[in-house]
Design a protein around this motif. Structure first.
Motif, short mmCIF file in Angstrom:
data_model
loop_
_atom_site.label_atom_id
_atom_site.label_comp_id
_atom_site.label_asym_id
_atom_site.label_seq_id
_atom_site.Cartn_x
_atom_site.Cartn_y
_atom_site.Cartn_z
N GLU A 110 4.99 -3.75 -0.95
CA GLU A 110 4.27 -2.56 -0.45
C GLU A 110 2.90 -2.49 -1.11
O GLU A 110 2.73 -2.93 -2.25
CB GLU A 110 5.03 -1.29 -0.82
CG GLU A 110 6.30 -1.07 -0.05
CD GLU A 110 6.98 0.19 -0.54
OE1 GLU A 110 6.77 1.25 0.08
OE2 GLU A 110 7.68 0.12 -1.56
N GLN A 111 1.97 -1.85 -0.38
CA GLN A 111 0.61 -1.68 -0.92
C GLN A 111 0.24 -0.21 -1.09
O GLN A 111 -0.69 0.13 -1.81
CB GLN A 111 -0.43 -2.34 0.00
CG GLN A 111 -0.29 -3.85 0.12
CD GLN A 111 -0.86 -4.61 -1.07
OE1 GLN A 111 -1.24 -4.05 -2.08
NE2 GLN A 111 -0.90 -5.94 -0.95
N SER A 112 0.95 0.67 -0.36
CA SER A 112 0.57 2.10 -0.47
C SER A 112 1.78 2.97 -0.15
O SER A 112 2.80 2.48 0.33
CB SER A 112 -0.56 2.43 0.49
OG SER A 112 -0.19 2.13 1.81
N GLU A 140 -7.61 -1.08 2.25
CA GLU A 140 -8.15 0.16 2.81
C GLU A 140 -9.64 0.37 2.56
O GLU A 140 -10.34 0.94 3.38
CB GLU A 140 -7.39 1.36 2.24
CG GLU A 140 -6.09 1.63 2.96
CD GLU A 140 -5.19 2.60 2.21
OE1 GLU A 140 -5.68 3.31 1.31
OE2 GLU A 140 -3.99 2.63 2.53
N CYS A 141 -10.12 -0.08 1.41
CA CYS A 141 -11.54 0.18 1.09
C CYS A 141 -12.46 -0.91 1.63
O CYS A 141 -13.68 -0.83 1.46
CB CYS A 141 -11.73 0.36 -0.41
SG CYS A 141 -11.72 -1.19 -1.35
N THR A 175 -1.05 0.20 -8.92
CA THR A 175 -0.52 -0.38 -7.68
C THR A 175 0.90 0.13 -7.41
O THR A 175 1.62 0.50 -8.34
CB THR A 175 -0.49 -1.92 -7.76
OG1 THR A 175 0.22 -2.31 -8.94
CG2 THR A 175 -1.90 -2.49 -7.80
N VAL A 176 1.29 0.14 -6.15
CA VAL A 176 2.62 0.63 -5.78
C VAL A 176 3.69 -0.30 -6.33
O VAL A 176 4.66 0.14 -6.95
CB VAL A 176 2.73 0.75 -4.24
CG1 VAL A 176 4.15 1.12 -3.84
CG2 VAL A 176 1.75 1.79 -3.73
N GLU A 204 -3.40 -4.62 2.86
CA GLU A 204 -3.99 -3.51 3.63
C GLU A 204 -5.50 -3.42 3.47
O GLU A 204 -6.21 -3.25 4.43
CB GLU A 204 -3.33 -2.19 3.20
CG GLU A 204 -1.87 -2.13 3.64
CD GLU A 204 -1.19 -0.83 3.24
OE1 GLU A 204 -1.88 0.13 2.81
OE2 GLU A 204 0.04 -0.78 3.35
N CYS A 245 -9.50 0.61 -3.86
CA CYS A 245 -8.22 1.06 -3.29
C CYS A 245 -6.98 0.40 -3.91
O CYS A 245 -5.92 0.98 -3.93
CB CYS A 245 -8.20 0.84 -1.78
SG CYS A 245 -8.05 -0.89 -1.28
N THR A 251 -5.17 -1.76 -2.57
CA THR A 251 -4.15 -2.10 -1.56
C THR A 251 -4.33 -3.53 -1.06
O THR A 251 -3.87 -3.88 0.03
CB THR A 251 -4.17 -1.11 -0.37
OG1 THR A 251 -5.45 -1.17 0.27
CG2 THR A 251 -3.87 0.30 -0.82
#
Ligand code: FES
Length: 115
Positions: A113-115, A43-44, A83-84, A41, A50, A52
């Motif tokens: 998964e990442q988030s 995100e940042c 982390t998730v 992902e 992040c 992710t």
């Protein structure tokens, strides 16, 4: 002058194996985003805030990449604690892995998964 191209292998969350080309100096994260690899992902946007962009580096490659806990800066090591999907011994943030000759052919597995 054209940038040198490296091969990067990704194992997507579905188990799909993808080999793509990335430029020297680009990150494993940005290469995945550019080439349509699924599951990172970021995100940042690569600013290490992040987590992710979590990946599991193939054990064959971790010595060349380096382990998060051995980095001089603790930031990545700390982010990987949140982390998730569970951290493993070869977990890294893919925005912090920069491609170079030594990493041509690297394989990373992307968590479910990442988030
Ligand atoms: S992209 Fe956010 S920490 Fe790597």
């Amino acid at each position: 002058m054209e940038k040198e191209l490296m091969h990067v292998n990704y194992i997507e969350p579905s188990g799909q194996f993808k080999t793509v080309e990335g430029e020297a100096g680009a990150s494993v994260m940005s290469t995945a985003k550019k080439r349509g690899v699924v599951g990172i992902e970021a995100e940042c946007g690569g600013f290490m805030s992040c987590a992710t962009c979590h990946v599991y580096v193939d054990p064959e490659w971790i010595d060349r990449v380096g382990r998060a806990e051995d980095l001089v800066d603790d930031t990545e090591d700390e982010l990987l604690e949140g982390t998730v999907c569970p951290r493993e011994s070869t977990s890294r943030l893919s925005c912090q892995i920069k491609l170079d000759d030594a990493l041509d052919g690297i394989t990373v597995r992307i968590p479910a998964e990442q988030s």
